[in-house]
Write a protein that holds these residues in place. Sequence first.
Motif, PDB file in Angstrom:
ATOM      1  N   MET A   1       0.834  -1.191   0.000  1.00 47.21           N
ATOM      2  CA  MET A   1       0.000   0.000   0.000  1.00 47.21           C
ATOM      3  C   MET A   1       0.878   1.252   0.000  1.00 47.21           C
ATOM      4  O   MET A   1       0.648   2.177  -0.786  1.00 47.21           O
ATOM      5  N   LEU A   2       1.888   1.287   0.873  1.00 51.77           N
ATOM      6  CA  LEU A   2       2.780   2.445   0.935  1.00 51.77           C
ATOM      7  C   LEU A   2       3.506   2.661  -0.392  1.00 51.77           C
ATOM      8  O   LEU A   2       3.649   3.794  -0.848  1.00 51.77           O
ATOM      9  N   GLU A   3       3.952   1.584  -1.009  1.00 51.57           N
ATOM     10  CA  GLU A   3       4.617   1.705  -2.306  1.00 51.57           C
ATOM     11  C   GLU A   3       3.709   2.328  -3.352  1.00 51.57           C
ATOM     12  O   GLU A   3       4.161   3.059  -4.221  1.00 51.57           O
ATOM     13  N   SER A   4       2.415   2.061  -3.246  1.00 53.92           N
ATOM     14  CA  SER A   4       1.476   2.575  -4.247  1.00 53.92           C
ATOM     15  C   SER A   4       1.008   3.999  -3.964  1.00 53.92           C
ATOM     16  O   SER A   4       0.541   4.674  -4.875  1.00 53.92           O
ATOM     17  N   ILE A   5       1.135   4.479  -2.726  1.00 51.88           N
ATOM     18  CA  ILE A   5       0.583   5.799  -2.397  1.00 51.88           C
ATOM     19  C   ILE A   5       1.631   6.878  -2.175  1.00 51.88           C
ATOM     20  O   ILE A   5       1.315   8.061  -2.267  1.00 51.88           O
ATOM     21  N   ASP A  45      -2.548  16.219   9.671  1.00 55.66           N
ATOM     22  CA  ASP A  45      -2.271  14.864  10.135  1.00 55.66           C
ATOM     23  C   ASP A  45      -3.035  13.860   9.282  1.00 55.66           C
ATOM     24  O   ASP A  45      -4.195  14.106   8.912  1.00 55.66           O
ATOM     25  N   ILE A  46      -2.380  12.735   9.000  1.00 56.01           N
ATOM     26  CA  ILE A  46      -3.024  11.605   8.324  1.00 56.01           C
ATOM     27  C   ILE A  46      -2.686  10.361   9.129  1.00 56.01           C
ATOM     28  O   ILE A  46      -1.529  10.161   9.511  1.00 56.01           O
ATOM     29  N   PHE A  61      -9.023  -1.664  -1.187  1.00 53.16           N
ATOM     30  CA  PHE A  61      -7.906  -1.787  -2.123  1.00 53.16           C
ATOM     31  C   PHE A  61      -7.733  -0.560  -3.011  1.00 53.16           C
ATOM     32  O   PHE A  61      -6.749  -0.441  -3.718  1.00 53.16           O
ATOM     33  N   ASP A  62      -8.669   0.377  -2.995  1.00 58.41           N
ATOM     34  CA  ASP A  62      -8.575   1.600  -3.787  1.00 58.41           C
ATOM     35  C   ASP A  62      -8.095   2.726  -2.876  1.00 58.41           C
ATOM     36  O   ASP A  62      -8.850   3.219  -2.038  1.00 58.41           O
ATOM     37  N   PHE A  63      -6.831   3.102  -3.038  1.00 59.95           N
ATOM     38  CA  PHE A  63      -6.225   4.087  -2.148  1.00 59.95           C
ATOM     39  C   PHE A  63      -6.093   5.466  -2.783  1.00 59.95           C
ATOM     40  O   PHE A  63      -5.322   6.295  -2.304  1.00 59.95           O
ATOM     41  N   ARG A  64      -6.861   5.739  -3.831  1.00 54.37           N
ATOM     42  CA  ARG A  64      -6.803   7.051  -4.470  1.00 54.37           C
ATOM     43  C   ARG A  64      -7.103   8.199  -3.503  1.00 54.37           C
ATOM     44  O   ARG A  64      -6.454   9.238  -3.583  1.00 54.37           O
ATOM     45  N   PRO A  65      -8.051   8.053  -2.563  1.00 56.02           N
ATOM     46  CA  PRO A  65      -8.264   9.160  -1.618  1.00 56.02           C
ATOM     47  C   PRO A  65      -7.000   9.490  -0.811  1.00 56.02           C
ATOM     48  O   PRO A  65      -6.696  10.655  -0.566  1.00 56.02           O
ATOM     49  N   ILE A  66      -6.237   8.479  -0.433  1.00 56.78           N
ATOM     50  CA  ILE A  66      -5.036   8.700   0.359  1.00 56.78           C
ATOM     51  C   ILE A  66      -3.939   9.327  -0.491  1.00 56.78           C
ATOM     52  O   ILE A  66      -3.181  10.181  -0.013  1.00 56.78           O
ATOM     53  N   VAL A  67      -3.852   8.930  -1.750  1.00 58.26           N
ATOM     54  CA  VAL A  67      -2.890   9.555  -2.660  1.00 58.26           C
ATOM     55  C   VAL A  67      -3.165  11.055  -2.725  1.00 58.26           C
ATOM     56  O   VAL A  67      -2.240  11.872  -2.636  1.00 58.26           O
ATOM     57  N   LEU A  68      -4.424  11.434  -2.833  1.00 59.90           N
ATOM     58  CA  LEU A  68      -4.802  12.847  -2.866  1.00 59.90           C
ATOM     59  C   LEU A  68      -4.465  13.530  -1.544  1.00 59.90           C
ATOM     60  O   LEU A  68      -3.921  14.635  -1.529  1.00 59.90           O
ATOM     61  N   TRP A  69      -4.769  12.887  -0.422  1.00 59.40           N
ATOM     62  CA  TRP A  69      -4.475  13.465   0.889  1.00 59.40           C
ATOM     63  C   TRP A  69      -2.977  13.748   1.033  1.00 59.40           C
ATOM     64  O   TRP A  69      -2.578  14.812   1.495  1.00 59.40           O
ATOM     65  N   ILE A  70      -2.143  12.777   0.646  1.00 58.03           N
ATOM     66  CA  ILE A  70      -0.697  12.942   0.786  1.00 58.03           C
ATOM     67  C   ILE A  70      -0.198  14.027  -0.173  1.00 58.03           C
ATOM     68  O   ILE A  70       0.668  14.822   0.186  1.00 58.03           O
ATOM     69  N   LYS A  71      -0.765  14.081  -1.368  1.00 57.34           N
ATOM     70  CA  LYS A  71      -0.391  15.135  -2.312  1.00 57.34           C
ATOM     71  C   LYS A  71      -0.721  16.507  -1.732  1.00 57.34           C
ATOM     72  O   LYS A  71       0.108  17.426  -1.772  1.00 57.34           O
ATOM     73  N   GLN A  72      -1.906  16.642  -1.169  1.00 56.92           N
ATOM     74  CA  GLN A  72      -2.303  17.921  -0.574  1.00 56.92           C
ATOM     75  C   GLN A  72      -1.411  18.271   0.615  1.00 56.92           C
ATOM     76  O   GLN A  72      -1.028  19.427   0.793  1.00 56.92           O
ATOM     77  N   LEU A  73      -1.087  17.296   1.430  1.00 53.67           N
ATOM     78  CA  LEU A  73      -0.202  17.521   2.575  1.00 53.67           C
ATOM     79  C   LEU A  73       1.184  17.955   2.094  1.00 53.67           C
ATOM     80  O   LEU A  73       1.758  18.906   2.615  1.00 53.67           O
ATOM     81  N   SER A  74       1.705  17.280   1.073  1.00 46.55           N
ATOM     82  CA  SER A  74       3.019  17.622   0.515  1.00 46.55           C
ATOM     83  C   SER A  74       3.026  19.034  -0.039  1.00 46.55           C
ATOM     84  O   SER A  74       3.986  19.794   0.168  1.00 46.55           O
ATOM     85  N   GLU A  75       1.965  19.405  -0.740  1.00 43.52           N
ATOM     86  CA  GLU A  75       1.871  20.751  -1.306  1.00 43.52           C
ATOM     87  C   GLU A  75       1.792  21.805  -0.206  1.00 43.52           C
ATOM     88  O   GLU A  75       2.418  22.861  -0.303  1.00 43.52           O
ATOM     89  N   ALA A  76       1.032  21.526   0.836  1.00 39.00           N
ATOM     90  CA  ALA A  76       0.923  22.483   1.955  1.00 39.00           C
ATOM     91  C   ALA A  76       2.268  22.665   2.645  1.00 39.00           C
ATOM     92  O   ALA A  76       2.637  23.772   3.023  1.00 39.00           O
ATOM     93  N   ILE A  77       3.025  21.586   2.801  1.00 44.98           N
ATOM     94  CA  ILE A  77       4.353  21.670   3.408  1.00 44.98           C
ATOM     95  C   ILE A  77       5.279  22.501   2.517  1.00 44.98           C
ATOM     96  O   ILE A  77       5.998  23.379   2.995  1.00 44.98           O
ATOM     97  N   ALA A  78       5.250  22.234   1.203  1.00 42.01           N
ATOM     98  CA  ALA A  78       6.101  22.972   0.264  1.00 42.01           C
ATOM     99  C   ALA A  78       5.733  24.457   0.265  1.00 42.01           C
ATOM    100  O   ALA A  78       6.625  25.317   0.244  1.00 42.01           O
TER     101      ALA A  78
END
Length: 117
Positions: A30-34, A62-63, A93-110
């Motif tokens: 899961m981590l490899e995919s997200i 936080d996530i 098995f569909d982790f697209r919501p988490i991919v979006l969450w991490i992307k948003q978190l990464s963008e906010a940090i940047a």
Amino acid sequence: MQDLIRLPVGWDGYRGQPVSFETASFALRMLESILPSGGPGPQVIPGVAGDVQIEWHTEAGDIELHVRRPNSVHAWRETAATGVDGEEVELTFDFRPIVLWIKQLSEAIANADAAAA
């Protein structure tokens, strides 16, 4: 993850179970995919029932992903947009919501890093 599956029974001083191989393998896949390249890395914490907690705690939000077993993940996040109650989803098995969450978190940090520079 190898260390988590090698934990002895009672690792927490009580009856904590080691993380099962199946749960650890699922969590790793899961981590490899997200996880995006260069994104923030999570903390990985064993649960007492052989489960795994995967967490990101930053100034931007936080996530938390509770991997109970393969195909059973409780996901929660709190950001300025969600408020203190946060947002929760159950995933299999569909982790697209988490991919979006991490992307948003990464963008906010940047963005916060850029503003501080």
